[in-house]
Write an enzyme that holds these catalytic residues in place. Structure first.
Site, PDB file in Angstrom:
ATOM      1  N   GLU A  26     -33.298 102.868 -54.183  1.00  0.00           N
ATOM      2  CA  GLU A  26     -32.885 104.147 -53.615  1.00  0.00           C
ATOM      3  C   GLU A  26     -33.884 104.505 -52.514  1.00  0.00           C
ATOM      4  OE1 GLU A  26     -32.205 107.058 -56.740  1.00  0.00           O
ATOM      5  OE2 GLU A  26     -31.025 105.590 -57.827  1.00  0.00           O
ATOM      6  N   THR A  52     -25.018 102.526 -66.613  1.00  0.00           N
ATOM      7  CA  THR A  52     -25.371 101.944 -67.914  1.00  0.00           C
ATOM      8  C   THR A  52     -26.624 102.664 -68.407  1.00  0.00           C
ATOM      9  OG1 THR A  52     -26.515 100.166 -66.712  1.00  0.00           O
ATOM     10  CG2 THR A  52     -24.344  99.651 -67.610  1.00  0.00           C
ATOM     11  N   CYS A 109     -33.459 103.592 -63.533  1.00  0.00           N
ATOM     12  CA  CYS A 109     -33.443 102.141 -63.790  1.00  0.00           C
ATOM     13  C   CYS A 109     -34.619 101.665 -64.634  1.00  0.00           C
ATOM     14  CB  CYS A 109     -33.389 101.376 -62.466  1.00  0.00           C
ATOM     15  SG  CYS A 109     -31.784 101.527 -61.648  1.00  0.00           S
TER      16      CYS A 109
HETATM   17  N1  LIG Z   1     -29.395 103.435 -58.633  1.00  0.00           N
HETATM   18  C1  LIG Z   1     -30.039 102.311 -58.350  1.00  0.00           C
HETATM   19  O1  LIG Z   1     -31.011 102.289 -57.572  1.00  0.00           O
HETATM   20  C2  LIG Z   1     -29.605 101.013 -58.971  1.00  0.00           C
HETATM   21  C3  LIG Z   1     -30.151  99.803 -58.492  1.00  0.00           C
HETATM   22  C4  LIG Z   1     -29.758  98.603 -59.092  1.00  0.00           C
HETATM   23  C5  LIG Z   1     -28.896  98.613 -60.174  1.00  0.00           C
HETATM   24  N2  LIG Z   1     -28.408  99.811 -60.633  1.00  0.00           N
HETATM   25  C6  LIG Z   1     -27.488  99.776 -61.771  1.00  0.00           C
HETATM   26  O2  LIG Z   1     -26.213 100.103 -61.249  1.00  0.00           O
HETATM   27  C7  LIG Z   1     -25.430 100.799 -62.220  1.00  0.00           C
HETATM   28  C8  LIG Z   1     -24.958 102.129 -61.645  1.00  0.00           C
HETATM   29  O3  LIG Z   1     -26.090 102.918 -61.364  1.00  0.00           O
HETATM   30  P1  LIG Z   1     -26.008 104.214 -60.445  1.00  0.00           P
HETATM   31  O4  LIG Z   1     -27.409 104.645 -60.213  1.00  0.00           O
HETATM   32  O5  LIG Z   1     -25.113 103.966 -59.275  1.00  0.00           O
HETATM   33  O6  LIG Z   1     -25.281 105.232 -61.452  1.00  0.00           O
HETATM   34  P2  LIG Z   1     -24.488 106.582 -61.101  1.00  0.00           P
HETATM   35  O7  LIG Z   1     -24.515 107.383 -62.350  1.00  0.00           O
HETATM   36  O8  LIG Z   1     -25.010 107.153 -59.825  1.00  0.00           O
HETATM   37  O9  LIG Z   1     -22.993 106.091 -60.798  1.00  0.00           O
HETATM   38  C9  LIG Z   1     -22.106 105.645 -61.772  1.00  0.00           C
HETATM   39  C10 LIG Z   1     -20.696 106.026 -61.330  1.00  0.00           C
HETATM   40  O10 LIG Z   1     -19.760 105.417 -62.205  1.00  0.00           O
HETATM   41  C11 LIG Z   1     -18.683 106.322 -62.402  1.00  0.00           C
HETATM   42  N3  LIG Z   1     -17.923 105.930 -63.595  1.00  0.00           N
HETATM   43  C12 LIG Z   1     -18.263 106.090 -64.901  1.00  0.00           C
HETATM   44  N4  LIG Z   1     -17.309 105.581 -65.696  1.00  0.00           N
HETATM   45  C13 LIG Z   1     -16.351 105.078 -64.884  1.00  0.00           C
HETATM   46  C14 LIG Z   1     -15.131 104.393 -65.099  1.00  0.00           C
HETATM   47  N5  LIG Z   1     -14.702 104.113 -66.328  1.00  0.00           N
HETATM   48  N6  LIG Z   1     -14.397 104.030 -64.033  1.00  0.00           N
HETATM   49  C15 LIG Z   1     -14.832 104.286 -62.774  1.00  0.00           C
HETATM   50  N7  LIG Z   1     -15.979 104.917 -62.494  1.00  0.00           N
HETATM   51  C16 LIG Z   1     -16.737 105.304 -63.540  1.00  0.00           C
HETATM   52  C17 LIG Z   1     -19.369 107.665 -62.492  1.00  0.00           C
HETATM   53  O11 LIG Z   1     -18.464 108.730 -62.286  1.00  0.00           O
HETATM   54  C18 LIG Z   1     -20.416 107.524 -61.390  1.00  0.00           C
HETATM   55  O12 LIG Z   1     -19.916 107.945 -60.135  1.00  0.00           O
HETATM   56  C19 LIG Z   1     -26.339 100.926 -63.441  1.00  0.00           C
HETATM   57  O13 LIG Z   1     -26.114  99.862 -64.295  1.00  0.00           O
HETATM   58  C20 LIG Z   1     -27.739 100.815 -62.846  1.00  0.00           C
HETATM   59  O14 LIG Z   1     -28.695 100.372 -63.802  1.00  0.00           O
HETATM   60  C21 LIG Z   1     -28.738 100.994 -60.053  1.00  0.00           C
END
Ligand SMILES: NC(=O)c1ccc[n+]([C@@H]2O[C@H](COP(=O)([O-])OP(=O)(O)OC[C@H]3O[C@@H](n4cnc5c(N)ncnc54)[C@H](O)[C@@H]3O)[C@@H](O)[C@H]2O)c1
EC number: 1.1.1.22
Length: 443
Positions: A162, A92, A270
């Site tokens: 992370e 997001t 984030c």
């Molecule tokens: N990274 C963190 O530390 C963390 C911690 C808490 C919350 N979040 C939240 O978690 C969510 C994901 O973050 P992230 O860091 O893992 O992002 P990221 O970009 O690493 O991963 C997102 C994944 O979603 C996939 N994707 C996109 N569209 C898709 C679809 N239609 N169908 C299936 N897969 C699809 C992408 O290919 C990618 O692999 C965000 O909302 C973020 O704010 C992240």
């Protein structure tokens, strides 16, 4: 459900959050199917490779793949067929040209999954979203799913960090279940049974509260970091020392020392985008004033980056062009290869743009940095980039940088000048070795 107690799980979106969640849930004994639109990522995970740096995750992936409980696919049809609980973990990000959250990946995932849901299932959002998203998606799911009312939606925000993602997933501080029915609550309780049995507190809320918990938590943490960095600005103007100030404040247990480290400030995928999206969403729903301080929190944070560049310039006698600068760090924080909105690379790129000869080293994020910013130069170690440097700038507080021997580094640099952007080094030890040591908020 396939059995009364043990639901089968899918994890949709296998990035930093989703891959960790999928592996950890499989390690707890669940059958898990990871789903992503990125076939390359799915191929890697299925063959035992984690496509990003996260301590402990490669070992746990290998172990769980061996059990046969964890598989990966790009097929939504297969996911719907397999799963009782579907975790939505897609990105997001910040919308280009706006502070708003780009919710299109979440919408795409839900609208791709729902038409295949022909039996009872729970769709659980874990992605960080603007408040009101879950209520809207509840209607979308009901309309699109052939099973209709049998399909429910819940929100279960994720707080993993992370660098500590495995431990945070297996042993979270708390679980938040945003639900609209007892059935959804009970299904979530079954999906997290081993974690709950280990004593993890569960806070059950409505959908909107669950969405807000996540952005409220990130806003608080960002505010605490910017608070001490605002004090650093005052210290710089008065000759006071923000490090001593922070130490003294931290002894008050109402304040506490965590997230009270002055320096270059926060970044990553984030905190920055979450506080901007929260402020934007609050304005949309008419309560912008309540969180307008988040704009200031963001501004203080951004100023730390330009102030770091200023400090380097001051140390170099007022000019950056043609100067050789060694940058230690590229990731937004240590123990990660994530360079999304990384303060370190922001500073490195600004100095490069001002004509400096910048070389960057990072223990984990070099490949990502090279790919995103090919205009910068990179080296293979701290000593390598420090060779002949006019100034060394520490930008990410990796443990290996704290352990650098100032005498050994002095052997390779052209000048003994260091800017410690993270207050990570022992200033006295570096000064004793003949270095001109500078840090934000310290005279
Ligand atoms: N990274 C963190 O530390 C963390 C911690 C808490 C919350 N979040 C939240 O978690 C969510 C994901 O973050 P992230 O860091 O893992 O992002 P990221 O970009 O690493 O991963 C997102 C994944 O979603 C996939 N994707 C996109 N569209 C898709 C679809 N239609 N169908 C299936 N897969 C699809 C992408 O290919 C990618 O692999 C965000 O909302 C973020 O704010 C992240």
């Amino acid at each position: 459900m396939n059995t009364g107690r043990t639901p089968r799980l899918t994890v949709i979106g296998t990035g930093y959050l989703g891959a960790t969640h999928a592996v950890c849930m499989a390690s707890l004994g669940f059958e898990v199917l990871g789903v992503d639109v990125d076939a390359g990522k799915i191929g890697k995970l299925a063959s035992g490779q984690v496509p990003f740096f996260e301590p402990g995750l490669p070992e746990l992936l290998a172990k769980t793949l061996e059990t046969g409980r964890l598989r990966f696919t790009t097929s939504y049809e297969e996911a719907a067929e397999f799963g009782d609980v579907h975790f939505i973990c897609v990105g997001t990000p910040q919308m280009p040209g706006s502070d708003a959250c780009d919710i299109s990946y979440v919408d795409a995932a839900v609208t791709a999954l729902a038409p295949h849901l022909t039996r009872r299932a729970l769709v659980v959002g874990k992605s960080t979203v603007p408040v009101g998203t879950a209520a809207r998606l509840t209607h979308v799911v009901r309309e699109l799913a052939p099973a209709g009312e049998e399909v429910e939606l819940a929100w279960n925000p994720e707080f993993l960090r992370e660098g500590y993602a495995v431990d945070d997933t297996l042993r979270p501080d708390r679980l938040v279940f945003g639900v609209a029915s007892d059935r959804a609550r009970d299904t979530l309780a079954a999906a997290f049974a081993p974690i709950i049995e280990a004593g993890t507190p569960v806070v059950t809320t409505d959908l909107a509260t669950a969405e807000l918990v996540k952005v409220a938590a990130n806003s608080f943490l960002a505010t605490k970091i910017s608070y001490i960095n605002a004090m650093a600005e005052v210290c710089e103007a008065t000759g006071a020392d923000v490090r001593d100030l922070a130490t003294a404040l931290a002894y008050d247990d109402r304040i506490g020392g965590r997230f009270l480290q002055p320096g270059l400030g926060f970044g990553g995928g984030c905190l920055p985008k979450d506080i901007r999206a929260f402020a934007h969403r609050a304005e949309e729903i008419g309560v912008g004033q309540a969180v307008s301080f988040l704009r200031e929190v963001d501004a203080i944070n951004r100023r730390r980056r330009s102030r770091t560049v200023d400090l380097v310039r001051e140390l170099l006698g007022g000019r950056l062009d043609g100067r050789r600068i060694a940058c230690l760090g590229a990731a937004f924080k240590p123990n990660s290869d994530d360079i999304r909105d990384a303060p370190a690379l922001d500073v490195a790129r600004t100095m490069h743009g001002l004509g400096a000869y910048v070389r960057v080293y990072d223990p984990a994020a070099l490949d990502n940095a090279r790919r995103a910013y090919p205009e910068l130069r990179y080296g293979e170690s701290a000593m390598d980039v420090a060779r002949d440097a006019d100034v060394v700038v520490l930008l990410t507080e990796w443990a290996e940088f704290r352990q650098i021997d100032p005498h050994a580094m002095a052997e390779v640099t052209a000048h003994r000048r260091i800017v410690d952007g993270r207050h990570a080094l022992d200033a006295e030890a570096w000064r004793a070795a003949g270095w001109e040591y500078r840090a934000l908020g310290r005279s």
